[in-house]
Design an enzyme around this catalytic site. Structure first.
Site, PDB file in Angstrom:
ATOM      1  N   ASN A   1       0.871  -1.174   0.000  1.00 31.75           N
ATOM      2  CA  ASN A   1       0.000   0.000   0.000  1.00 31.75           C
ATOM      3  C   ASN A   1       0.911   1.228   0.000  1.00 31.75           C
ATOM      4  OD1 ASN A   1      -1.796   2.051   0.512  1.00 31.75           O
ATOM      5  ND2 ASN A   1      -2.349   1.355   2.576  1.00 31.75           N
TER       6      ASN A   1
ATOM      7  N   LYS B   1       0.163   4.260  -0.337  1.00 33.17           N
ATOM      8  CA  LYS B   1      -0.461   5.472   0.235  1.00 33.17           C
ATOM      9  C   LYS B   1      -0.178   6.668  -0.675  1.00 33.17           C
ATOM     10  CE  LYS B   1      -0.207   3.311   4.708  1.00 33.17           C
ATOM     11  NZ  LYS B   1      -0.127   3.425   6.139  1.00 33.17           N
TER      12      LYS B   1
ATOM     13  N   HIS C   1      -9.681   1.205   4.922  1.00 35.60           N
ATOM     14  CA  HIS C   1      -8.396   1.436   5.590  1.00 35.60           C
ATOM     15  C   HIS C   1      -8.600   2.440   6.724  1.00 35.60           C
ATOM     16  CE1 HIS C   1      -4.302   2.654   6.386  1.00 35.60           C
ATOM     17  NE2 HIS C   1      -3.918   1.538   5.778  1.00 35.60           N
TER      18      HIS C   1
ATOM     19  N   GLU D   1      -6.953   4.838   7.704  1.00 41.07           N
ATOM     20  CA  GLU D   1      -6.697   6.252   7.352  1.00 41.07           C
ATOM     21  C   GLU D   1      -7.884   6.842   6.597  1.00 41.07           C
ATOM     22  OE1 GLU D   1      -2.871   5.572   5.532  1.00 41.07           O
ATOM     23  OE2 GLU D   1      -2.034   5.141   7.506  1.00 41.07           O
TER      24      GLU D   1
ATOM     25  N   GLU E   1      -5.431  -4.846  10.598  1.00 42.58           N
ATOM     26  CA  GLU E   1      -4.446  -3.781  10.757  1.00 42.58           C
ATOM     27  C   GLU E   1      -4.719  -3.021  12.055  1.00 42.58           C
ATOM     28  OE1 GLU E   1      -2.543  -2.689   6.748  1.00 42.58           O
ATOM     29  OE2 GLU E   1      -4.200  -1.333   7.087  1.00 42.58           O
TER      30      GLU E   1
ATOM     31  N   GLY F   1       2.271   2.464  10.721  1.00 40.05           N
ATOM     32  CA  GLY F   1       3.217   3.565  10.553  1.00 40.05           C
ATOM     33  C   GLY F   1       3.915   3.987  11.835  1.00 40.05           C
TER      34      GLY F   1
ATOM     35  N   SER G   1       3.215  -1.979  10.335  1.00 42.18           N
ATOM     36  CA  SER G   1       4.666  -2.044  10.544  1.00 42.18           C
ATOM     37  C   SER G   1       5.255  -3.421  10.275  1.00 42.18           C
ATOM     38  CB  SER G   1       5.039  -1.548  11.943  1.00 42.18           C
ATOM     39  OG  SER G   1       4.623  -0.200  12.116  1.00 42.18           O
TER      40      SER G   1
HETATM   41  P1  PGA Z   1       2.676   0.383   7.611  1.00 43.84           P
HETATM   42  O1  PGA Z   1       1.250   0.591   6.922  1.00 43.84           O
HETATM   43  O2  PGA Z   1       3.263  -0.887   7.086  1.00 43.84           O
HETATM   44  O3  PGA Z   1       3.470   1.609   7.231  1.00 43.84           O
HETATM   45  O4  PGA Z   1       2.441   0.315   9.092  1.00 43.84           O
HETATM   46  C1  PGA Z   1       0.387  -0.501   6.705  1.00 43.84           C
HETATM   47  C2  PGA Z   1      -0.929  -0.024   6.155  1.00 43.84           C
HETATM   48  O5  PGA Z   1      -1.415   1.032   6.571  1.00 43.84           O
HETATM   49  O6  PGA Z   1      -1.534  -0.682   5.285  1.00 43.84           O
END
Ligand code: PGA
Length: 261
Positions: A11, A13, A104, A106, A175, A181, A219
């Protein structure tokens, strides 16, 4: 016994540019070819990248002839019309985008998406023949207050509530919001517990529950992927930061190679 192929999804982003995409995708295609020569196609996981929409044409051209698929980071629940800023499922299909991340955290947080909206998006994506990657996960507060199971149950049941009995194409991504993140990761044991719970929620809805893939995201990186992917109910990863580095992403892909199929 057939071994379920894992799915490693990147992803990206809101991180991309023509030049960085070109370098990243070329390195991934070359690296995956080298891995294929080593272990053979049947042992490779499925691999997916989800760039920002303006780059779909560039990325699909770069992926031509490779086994890497392309996904979107969201899609409208509407077919077309006066929805400024939105992208439709038919647009995704024109760009050979066949997976779409939905719900997601976010998007839930910054675009105020709720369970009911996500459920409509999942339904429309399935009807259009795409594979939705449905994201669920608890916040730090919810975990501390012992609400993890209730939150996961609400999000999973709601997202899948409009699907017909016996659906067979959905991917679920666990997640935990506190791990996205942040550099914090669920331990393999924590991830396995929630994944097994999610599978138990799928079981009454579809006879394909065992075959459906449940990804871990939050992460995941080159150092922790092996241990997470070794869990029986962790069928792959949804990777943010580490998907922007070809060497990290390839290392995660190598950790998902099927051993002793
Ligand atoms: P990350 O993001 O690996 O940077 O924690 C994962 C995601 O949001 O899909």
């Amino acid at each position: 016994m057939t071994v379920k192929r894992k799915l490693i999804a990147g992803n990206w982003k809101m991180n991309a540019s023509f030049s960085s995409n070109e370098a990243l995708v070329k390195a991934l295609v070359t690296g995956l070819d080298a891995l294929k020569a080593q272990v053979g196609q049947p042992s490779l996981p499925d691999v997916l990248v989800c760039p920002p929409a303006p780059y779909w044409a560039q990325v699909s051209a770069l992926l031509e002839g490779s086994s890497i698929a392309q996904g979107a980071q969201d899609v409208s629940e509407h077919d077309k019309g006066a929805y400024t800023g939105e992208l439709s499922l038919s647009m995704l299909k024109e760009f050979k985008v066949d997976h779409v991340i939905l719900g997601h955290s976010e998007r839930r947080r910054y675009q105020f998406q709720n369970d009911s909206l996500i459920c409509h998006k999942v339904f429309q994506a399935m009807n259009a023949g795409l594979t939705p990657i449905v994201c669920v996960g608890e916040t730090q507060d919810e975990r501390e207050q012992g609400q993890t199971w209730a939150v996961i149950k609400r999000q999973v049941m709601s997202a899948l509530s409009m699907l017909p009995v016996d659906f067979d194409r959905v991917v679920v991504a666990y997640e935990p919001v506190w791990a996205i993140g942040t550099g914090l990761t669920a331990t393999p044991v924590m991830a396995q517990e929630v994944h097994a719970y999610i599978r138990s929620l799928l079981e009454p809805r579809t006879t394909h529950a065992k075959a459906l893939r449940i990804l871990y995201g939050g992460s995941m990186n080159a150092a922790n992927a092996q241990a997470l992917l070794a869990q029986p109910d962790v069928d792959g990863g949804l990777i943010g930061s580490a998907a922007l580095s070809s060497s990290d992403f390839l290392s995660i892909i190598s950790s998902a190679v099927a051993r002793n199929p």
